[in-house]
Scaffold this motif. Structure first.
Motif, mmCIF file in Angstrom:
data_model
loop_
_atom_site.group_PDB
_atom_site.id
_atom_site.type_symbol
_atom_site.label_atom_id
_atom_site.label_comp_id
_atom_site.label_asym_id
_atom_site.label_seq_id
_atom_site.Cartn_x
_atom_site.Cartn_y
_atom_site.Cartn_z
ATOM 1 N N ALA A 23 0.840 -1.198 0.000
ATOM 2 C CA ALA A 23 0.000 0.000 0.000
ATOM 3 C C ALA A 23 0.880 1.255 0.000
ATOM 4 N N ARG A 24 0.428 2.283 -0.725
ATOM 5 C CA ARG A 24 1.142 3.568 -0.697
ATOM 6 C C ARG A 24 0.566 4.418 0.415
ATOM 7 N N PRO A 25 1.417 4.902 1.334
ATOM 8 C CA PRO A 25 0.895 5.817 2.351
ATOM 9 C C PRO A 25 0.452 7.138 1.701
ATOM 10 N N ILE A 26 -0.648 7.667 2.185
ATOM 11 C CA ILE A 26 -1.081 8.987 1.723
ATOM 12 C C ILE A 26 -1.382 9.841 2.936
ATOM 13 N N ALA A 27 -0.877 11.080 2.877
ATOM 14 C CA ALA A 27 -1.172 12.042 3.950
ATOM 15 C C ALA A 27 -1.869 13.233 3.300
ATOM 16 N N GLY A 28 -1.122 14.292 2.964
ATOM 17 C CA GLY A 28 -1.751 15.448 2.317
ATOM 18 C C GLY A 28 -2.207 15.139 0.898
ATOM 19 N N ALA A 42 0.049 4.467 -10.282
ATOM 20 C CA ALA A 42 -1.244 3.792 -10.204
ATOM 21 C C ALA A 42 -1.212 2.757 -9.077
ATOM 22 N N PRO A 43 -1.067 3.233 -7.846
ATOM 23 C CA PRO A 43 -1.038 2.271 -6.735
ATOM 24 C C PRO A 43 -2.381 1.547 -6.633
ATOM 25 N N GLU A 44 -2.314 0.280 -6.292
ATOM 26 C CA GLU A 44 -3.563 -0.468 -6.175
ATOM 27 C C GLU A 44 -4.213 -0.235 -4.818
ATOM 28 N N ARG A 45 -3.389 0.224 -3.884
ATOM 29 C CA ARG A 45 -3.929 0.402 -2.546
ATOM 30 C C ARG A 45 -3.284 1.617 -1.889
ATOM 31 N N LEU A 46 -4.101 2.424 -1.214
ATOM 32 C CA LEU A 46 -3.598 3.542 -0.425
ATOM 33 C C LEU A 46 -3.877 3.276 1.035
ATOM 34 N N VAL A 47 -2.924 3.646 1.862
ATOM 35 C CA VAL A 47 -3.191 3.618 3.299
ATOM 36 C C VAL A 47 -3.117 5.057 3.816
ATOM 37 N N ASP A 48 -4.223 5.503 4.342
ATOM 38 C CA ASP A 48 -4.338 6.874 4.837
ATOM 39 C C ASP A 48 -3.731 6.920 6.235
ATOM 40 N N PRO A 198 16.832 5.385 -11.968
ATOM 41 C CA PRO A 198 16.212 6.669 -11.604
ATOM 42 C C PRO A 198 14.801 6.516 -11.061
ATOM 43 N N GLU A 199 14.201 5.321 -11.216
ATOM 44 C CA GLU A 199 12.862 5.132 -10.663
ATOM 45 C C GLU A 199 12.881 5.221 -9.136
ATOM 46 N N LYS A 200 14.061 5.039 -8.552
ATOM 47 C CA LYS A 200 14.166 5.171 -7.095
ATOM 48 C C LYS A 200 14.617 6.585 -6.735
ATOM 49 N N ASP A 201 13.722 7.337 -6.079
ATOM 50 C CA ASP A 201 14.041 8.721 -5.723
ATOM 51 C C ASP A 201 14.916 8.791 -4.478
ATOM 52 N N ASN A 202 14.727 7.818 -3.574
ATOM 53 C CA ASN A 202 15.363 7.929 -2.262
ATOM 54 C C ASN A 202 15.667 6.524 -1.742
ATOM 55 N N VAL A 203 16.145 6.469 -0.512
ATOM 56 C CA VAL A 203 16.621 5.179 0.013
ATOM 57 C C VAL A 203 15.533 4.394 0.744
ATOM 58 N N LEU A 204 14.300 4.878 0.691
ATOM 59 C CA LEU A 204 13.223 4.119 1.340
ATOM 60 C C LEU A 204 13.096 2.750 0.686
ATOM 61 N N GLU A 205 12.969 1.731 1.544
ATOM 62 C CA GLU A 205 12.739 0.367 1.043
ATOM 63 C C GLU A 205 11.237 0.095 1.099
ATOM 64 N N PRO A 206 10.782 -0.891 0.344
ATOM 65 C CA PRO A 206 9.361 -1.213 0.393
ATOM 66 C C PRO A 206 8.906 -1.437 1.830
ATOM 67 N N GLY A 207 7.836 -0.799 2.194
ATOM 68 C CA GLY A 207 7.316 -0.959 3.551
ATOM 69 C C GLY A 207 7.854 0.045 4.540
ATOM 70 N N ASP A 208 8.908 0.768 4.184
ATOM 71 C CA ASP A 208 9.446 1.802 5.082
ATOM 72 C C ASP A 208 8.450 2.959 5.223
ATOM 73 N N MET A 209 8.364 3.480 6.434
ATOM 74 C CA MET A 209 7.532 4.673 6.671
ATOM 75 C C MET A 209 8.377 5.719 7.375
ATOM 76 N N ILE A 210 8.299 6.953 6.885
ATOM 77 C CA ILE A 210 8.964 8.043 7.608
ATOM 78 C C ILE A 210 8.075 8.428 8.781
ATOM 79 N N THR A 211 8.653 8.472 9.961
ATOM 80 C CA THR A 211 7.844 8.827 11.132
ATOM 81 C C THR A 211 8.198 10.210 11.691
ATOM 82 N N ALA A 212 9.381 10.708 11.385
ATOM 83 C CA ALA A 212 9.757 12.035 11.887
ATOM 84 C C ALA A 212 11.013 12.527 11.179
#
Lengths: 326, 733
Positions: A23-28, A42-48, A198-212
């Protein structure tokens, strides 16, 4: 927009679990929704994640911890941020619009994707959007593109302002991994150069969430965010510079500079900070710093001007930071 | 009854000033304002029609070639998809303004990137858009598409009749002062806030389309022709239009597509262009290359004048940006060369974008004039004042009322203009500060118009015309004209617009809407006044109407009593007759700008911007001022930021959205000081009014270009003047 599943996370564990399942996290959603409408993503799933307890700007030792969900508006307006980290406040206010800053979050802003024209047009090849399809910006119209750290696969820039200030401040990104562990990545190392992925913008791995995002103790000094653009607001930087410069006895005691609009990531070159530390400010020094910055710079035609522009902007910023405003 | 007024001579009667109500010209709020600000004014796409389905256009991803095949099966099984339609009645381009016939159809022959090739219809908009992106289309692309007017292989043809008088080349060599410079401007897009949208309903016999268009009487013909219907079978409704700027002069691509789908599916169909499609498949302003040659004698009087432009359009389009339109009459010079060349290339249709011709022609001419003034060493205001011709330099006809000199003098005074023109003298911190000026000029156009005015038995009036209000203030000014003529408060005048069942007005375009349709309203009101006078036993000129009362001699009677249960209905019909060729009529003005140029970065910010304008009688000082302000904001965009970029490899638009096509934002616009001169032009219309919708842009960017030069010493001859272009010439900071 393609059909997608939407679920609201009822806790960080839940969010991480859903993210691990793809799932792709979505905030704003200020960037992701646009990308979804245009079917760039085209994510198949969003997690708010908006209801997770990731807000708040709190003391963190001698520094400050900014929750992932703190809005850009709230961060820029925070009294402590304005007093102790003014470059961050200024950088945020230099970006987007009131409406967008009210919605955009700290973590989301870090993950903002490039504004490369071809990335946004699904009828044209783009290695970042469709790996292996080619780069349309090379040989195309590339006025807003990178001059540093580019590759044959991609010359896109990271478009944001906030992260440039965070790079100058040497902030840390706090990440909760798919396994539920915490890790910290310096902002300076969070975004990556395109290379051949170049499809990878940053070092986040699948499932990683930024918390702060964690800010180190205040650096003091003069803090400047300079953003060059042809219109005064609601435009991405042609070149931007975040500068934290502390003077002592007419000399530069410490300096930390980061650059936006030039590369696939906020550009930080430690050699520039080392050059400036302990030096007497002068135009010659600014030129030396620019030489270091632009050592490997390569223009692609329409963006050639960024090379002299970055040099001149750097001179302006150093004059302002070291006391000679004009 | 229909009353026809054909204007063959100046109307010196000046009837409006003889009226008593006192509403004409007043800065009144728009009567439609509250509905618009509360969201109750319905725009084309906002009608909820039961059973309505949604269509999304599929656009070509090649710039030239043929559609070899469309694989419907690639989307027909997707959720909600109802139909894939590629029909010979669908239009591939927008109609040009006033065409009155179908634009190019042939959607299977691709002539530009972004051209519609099919319509996908689904139950919901999201489903239709998803399917549109998935529709598999095979193209046979031609290899020879030329997408750049500067391509040596681009076919170029002369457009219209060039003006060639005397020997410009010779005087350029002999003159005391001569400037020979080439300026360029890039493509622009008007991107109105309301995208192009239509909802089509077909009842098996007649078609009704809620749409967003500027000139209904032509649009009905265009739509009917495209669909193979008679005009009686087509009804168009555009009561509110959220901006047009020329892009809605002719039917655009979504209209016929919605209609064809509605006819085929027997259901109402809504098609709204995506913002990217507004850029890619409606209309652009052509890029221009302009050579200016100005030769002056030792006193700074023009003896030679050359303005030669190259513009572009698609094959088969009969529009070319009329770059030299104002150059024909604005300045003297016996030796003249004016011409426009048209390159045929495969980019989206070039057509009318606010003030076609002068918008980009004037800004280059006025920059060249500044260069001439600098060469001579005189005040550029003085150079303009010395070059106001007595008669049209080619046609030898007189000018109608022309307040150019007053605008120049008053504007200079109000702005605090300094005649000291030495560049790069003033610094404010990092910013070089300078000032610049330019003349404003736009031709006066009239168009045939009809309007029906009904004075009801209750003493209120209704005005009805298929005329449109595209945000300009038509509702306000027509109610003011009728209110003034009939002696009514404007709240007692209701105005109904944008319905093809109403008498055909002038349409909104070329700044002619208000003077033309307003004149039709005036003619109808005069006829009603004559009827009222007859009842009161006086002549029309002896009749005073005010606040719902009629006064004739020593009698004052309530209008309702005069009407005594009857109503009067008159259709006013206005035509410009011989007057058009008897005078050179235009609107004039002067711009004064102060800019800052950043000495490090080449960024330009406008610090002050003043415009003084003379355009005959202002019909509503508030809406007219707004028009001028809007034009000046466009001028800032044209000067500094607006650049519709096409990829030179294949002609697709690189920046088809408002994030990357940079209009000025609030921070880019300083307080705009707009002054309207009080003027009457009897040769312009029976209202003594001319148009004002476009004047504020015509030359505005030139004042900014000239101010940049004065501030920094850098003369950029390539618009928009972005930091990279300034930077290249700035000294080391």
């Amino acid at each position: 927009m393609r059909p997608f599943l939407y679920s609201r996370a009822d806790g960080l564990d839940h969010a991480v679990q859903l993210a691990r399942e793809g799932a792709r996290p979505i905030a704003g959603g200020t960037n992701l929704l646009d990308l979804m409408k245009l079917q760039i993503e085209a994510p198949e799933r969003l997690v708010d994640i908006n209801r997770l307890p990731l807000g708040g700007i709190e003391p963190d030792g001698e520094g400050v911890r900014i929750g992932a969900l703190v809005s850009n508006s709230a961060c820029a307006a925070d009294e402590r941020i304005r007093r102790d980290y003014p470059v961050l406040s200024r950088a945020i206010l230099a970006g987007a619009t009131f409406q967008l800053r009210n919605k955009a979050t700290t973590a989301g802003n870090l993950c903002q994707r490039t504004r490369c024209y071809y990335f946004y047009n699904i009828d044209t090849p783009c290695n970042k959007r469709r790996p292996g399809s080619g780069c349309s910006a090379i040989g195309g119209f590339n006025r807003i593109h990178a001059i540093l750290g580019t590759s044959d696969a991609c010359i896109a820039t990271y478009p944001g302002d906030m992260a440039v200030a965070l790079a100058a401040l040497n902030a840390q990104v706090e990440i909760t991994t798919a396994q539920g562990r915490k890790r910290h990545v310096p902002v300076r190392g969070f975004h990556r150069l395109p290379g051949d992925t170049p499809e990878k913008d940053n070092v986040l791995e699948p499932g990683d969430m930024i918390t702060a995002v964690a800010l180190p103790p205040p650096a003091g000094g003069r803090q400047i965010y300079r953003k060059v653009r042809e219109r005064s607001s609601y435009a991405f930087a042609l070149v931007s510079i975040a500068a934290v410069v502390r003077m002592e006895g007419g000399k530069i005691a410490a300096a930390s500079l980061a650059f936006g609009g030039l590369a696939h990531k906020p550009w930080h070159d430690p050699r520039i900070d080392e050059l400036l530390a302990g030096a007497m400010p002068s135009d010659a020094l600014a030129d030396k710093a620019a030489d270091l910055l632009l050592e490997g710079a390569q223009g692609y035609g329409d963006n050639d001007f960024k090379i002299p522009l970055a040099r001149r902007a750097l001179k302006a910023v150093l004059r302002e930071a070291t006391g000679d405003a004009a | 009854m229909t009353r026809l007024l054909t204007m063959d001579a100046p109307d010196e009667r000046n009837r409006l000033d003889a009226m008593a109500q006192g509403v004409i010209g007043k800065p009144l709020d728009r009567p439609d304002g509250p509905a618009k600000t509360t969201g109750t004014a319905k725009y084309a796409a906002e009608y909820n029609i039961p059973g309505c389905v949604e269509g999304v256009l599929v656009t070509a991803a090649i710039s030239k070639g043929r559609v070899a095949s469309i694989d419907d099966s690639s989307v027909m099984s997707m959720p909600g998809v109802i139909a894939v339609i590629a029909d010979e009645r669908m239009t591939a381009r927008s109609a040009q303004g006033g065409a009155g016939k179908s634009p190019v159809r042939q959607i299977d022959r691709v002539e530009y990137w972004g051209q519609p090739v099919a319509l996908v219809v689904a139950e919901s908009f999201e489903q239709a858009r998803d399917a549109a992106k998935h529709l598999r289309i095979e193209y046979q692309a031609d290899e020879d598409a030329i997408v750049d007017q500067h391509d040596a292989d681009a076919p170029v043809e002369p457009y219209g009749d060039p003006v060639v008088q005397g020997d410009l080349g010779h005087v350029m060599k002999q003159a005391a002062f001569a400037v020979d410079v080439t300026y360029t401007t890039e493509c622009h897009n008007s991107a109105p806030m309301e995208p192009h949208a239509s909802i089509a309903e077909w009842d098996g016999d007649k078609l009704t389309v809620h749409t967003s268009l500027q000139m209904i009487k032509y649009n009905v013909k265009e739509m009917a022709d495209a669909l193979g219907l008679s005009t009686e079978k087509v009804r168009l409704l555009s009561p509110y239009v959220g901006g047009g700027f020329g892009s809605k002069l002719g039917v655009s691509v979504e209209g016929a597509a919605a209609a064809v789908a509605a006819i085929k599916l027997k259901r109402p169909v809504r098609v709204v262009l995506l913002r990217q499609q507004v850029f890619q498949c409606v209309m652009r302003r052509s890029e221009t290359t302009q050579r200016l040659r100005l030769a002056a004698d030792k006193d700074g009087r023009l003896i030679g004048f050359g303005h030669e432009a190259k513009v572009s359009n698609l094959p088969d389009e009969d529009f070319a940006e009329p770059v030299t339109q104002a150059s024909e009459f604005l300045y003297p010079g016996k030796n003249r060369t004016l011409r426009v060349d048209l390159a045929r290339i495969h980019l989206v249709t070039a057509g009318s974008v606010r003030a076609p011709g002068e918008a980009v022609g004037m800004q280059c001419l006025e920059s060249a004039m500044d260069e001439l003034a600098n060469q001579i060493g005189i005040d550029p205001v003085e150079l303009r004042l010395r070059n106001i011709p007595e008669r049209h330099p080619s046609k030898d006809i007189p000018y109608s009322s022309r307040k150019l000199a007053e605008c120049l003098r008053d504007g200079a005074k109000r702005f605090g203009w300094s005649a000291d023109r030495k560049p790069a003298q003033l610094r404010d911190g990092e910013w070089w500060i300078g000032t610049g000026m330019a003349t404003a000029c736009r031709v006066h156009n009239l168009n045939e118009a009809q309007a029906r005015v009904t004075l009801r038995a209750d003493g209120t009036a209704e005005v009805a015309s298929d005329m449109t209000d595209i945000g300009t203030g038509t509702y306000a000014v027509l109610s003011q004209i009728a209110g003034e003529m009939l002696g009514l408060d404007i709240k007692d005048v209701s105005v109904k617009l944008g319905d093809s069942n109403f008498p055909p007005g002038a349409g909104s375009g070329g700044s002619w809407g208000a003077p033309s349709t307003g004149s039709a309203v005036f003619v109808a009101c005069e006829a009603i006044r004559a009827e009222l006078a007859k009842r009161l036993g006086c002549t029309e000129t002896e009749l005073t109407l005010r606040d719902g009362f009629a006064t004739a001699g020593n009698r004052r009677v309530a209008l309702t009593d005069v009407l005594s249960g009857d109503h009067f209905e008159e259709v006013g019909h206005f035509k410009a007759g011989k007057i058009t060729d008897a005078f050179s009529a235009a609107m004039y003005g002067a711009f004064f700008a102060e800019v800052g140029v950043n000495a490090y970065t080449g960024e330009v910010r406008v610090r002050r911007f003043q415009g003084t304008f003379g355009f005959g009688r202002p019909l509503n000082a508030k809406t007219a001022t707004s028009q001028c302000m809007g034009g000046m904001v466009w001028g800032i965009g044209s000067a500094l930021t607006e650049d519709l970029v096409f990829d030179k490899r294949n002609g697709h638009i690189v920046n088809p959205d408002l994030a990357e096509y940079h209009l000025p934002v609030n921070l880019d616009v300083p307080k705009l000081d707009v002054v309207l001169l009080d003027e009457r032009d009897p040769a312009a219309s029976p209202l003594q009014a001319k148009g004002v919708g476009e004047l504020g842009i015509c030359g505005a960017a030139g004042a900014i270009c000239n101010a940049i030069y004065h501030a920094s010493g850098v003369r950029v001859r390539s618009y928009p003047i972005t930091p990279d272009k300034v930077l290249a010439e700035l000294p080391e900071p």
